[in-house]
Design an enzyme around this catalytic site. Structure first.
Site, PDB file in Angstrom:
ATOM      1  NE  ARG A   1     -12.501  57.088   1.693  1.00 13.28           N
ATOM      2  CZ  ARG A   1     -11.964  58.077   2.361  1.00 13.28           C
ATOM      3  NH1 ARG A   1     -11.061  57.839   3.293  1.00 13.28           N
ATOM      4  NH2 ARG A   1     -12.312  59.320   2.107  1.00 13.28           N
ATOM      5  CB  CYS A   2     -15.251  48.102   1.422  1.00 11.22           C
ATOM      6  SG  CYS A   2     -15.270  46.320   1.688  1.00 11.22           S
ATOM      7  N   GLY A   3     -13.170  46.803  -0.617  1.00 13.91           N
ATOM      8  CA  GLY A   3     -13.037  46.015  -1.835  1.00 13.91           C
ATOM      9  C   GLY A   3     -14.384  45.582  -2.398  1.00 13.91           C
ATOM     10  CG  PHE A   4     -16.894  43.022  -0.650  1.00 10.51           C
ATOM     11  CD1 PHE A   4     -17.019  42.005  -1.581  1.00 10.51           C
ATOM     12  CD2 PHE A   4     -16.209  42.758   0.529  1.00 10.51           C
ATOM     13  CE1 PHE A   4     -16.482  40.747  -1.348  1.00 10.51           C
ATOM     14  CE2 PHE A   4     -15.663  41.516   0.770  1.00 10.51           C
ATOM     15  CZ  PHE A   4     -15.794  40.497  -0.172  1.00 10.51           C
ATOM     16  CB  THR A   5     -16.961  50.053  -2.516  1.00 11.32           C
ATOM     17  OG1 THR A   5     -16.461  50.124  -1.177  1.00 11.32           O
ATOM     18  CG2 THR A   5     -17.738  51.321  -2.823  1.00 11.32           C
TER      19      THR A   5
END
Length: 156
Positions: A36-40
């Site tokens: 659930r990360c911007g980098f996912t």
């Protein structure tokens, strides 16, 4: 002094212990991941690296971590399902880790030494188990810098 991972013990997704030295002879990209990360979205690029170089002796090793922004709250089974369904991931996803625990407690000693700053930090490990390079989260898996380093490590 070079950082070696041969004797680092980690927990597999099934809960058993594994020495990272079992991967000797392969080039590894060890990554702390979160769903659930911007980098996912980097999972797609990591899978592309696995597909491109896996047959040449390369593997991504993913270590889910909930330490940054609580962005990996699920169980290992939920994480594996998400990665498989959403990104077609077929590289190993290990048990959840704390960023202060193995393998990252060893990896952070590699130059430039220091703590992992966020999700999707990457550590490139050579065939001999030595950490070759470290890449911050913003370095995309398809970057020329990272792909060139993987290719050089495979050729070594």
């Amino acid at each position: 002094m070079p950082v070696q991972i041969d004797n680092v013990s980690v927990t597999t997704a099934s809960g058993s212990q594994q020495q990272l030295g079992e991967w000797n002879g392969k080039v590894l990209l060890i990554v702390n991941v979160a769903s659930r990360c911007g980098f996912t979205r980097q999972y797609a690029g990591l899978q592309a690296l696995q597909a491109a170089y896996g047959s040449q002796g390369f593997s991504v090793l993913a270590f889910p971590c909930n330490d940054f922004g609580a962005q990996e709250p699920g169980s290992v089974e939920e994480i594996q399902q998400f990665c498989s369904t959403t990104y077609g991931v077929d590289f190993p996803i290990y048990g959840k880790v704390a960023i202060s625990a193995a393998p990252f407690d060893t990896l952070v000693q590699a130059e430039p030494a220091g703590p992992v700053a966020w999700n999707f930090e990457k550590f490139l490990v050579g065939k001999d188990g030595t950490v070759i390079a470290r890449y911050k989260s913003g370095v995309e898996p398809d970057s020329a810098e990272l792909k060139g380093a993987i290719e050089a490590a495979l050729a070594a």
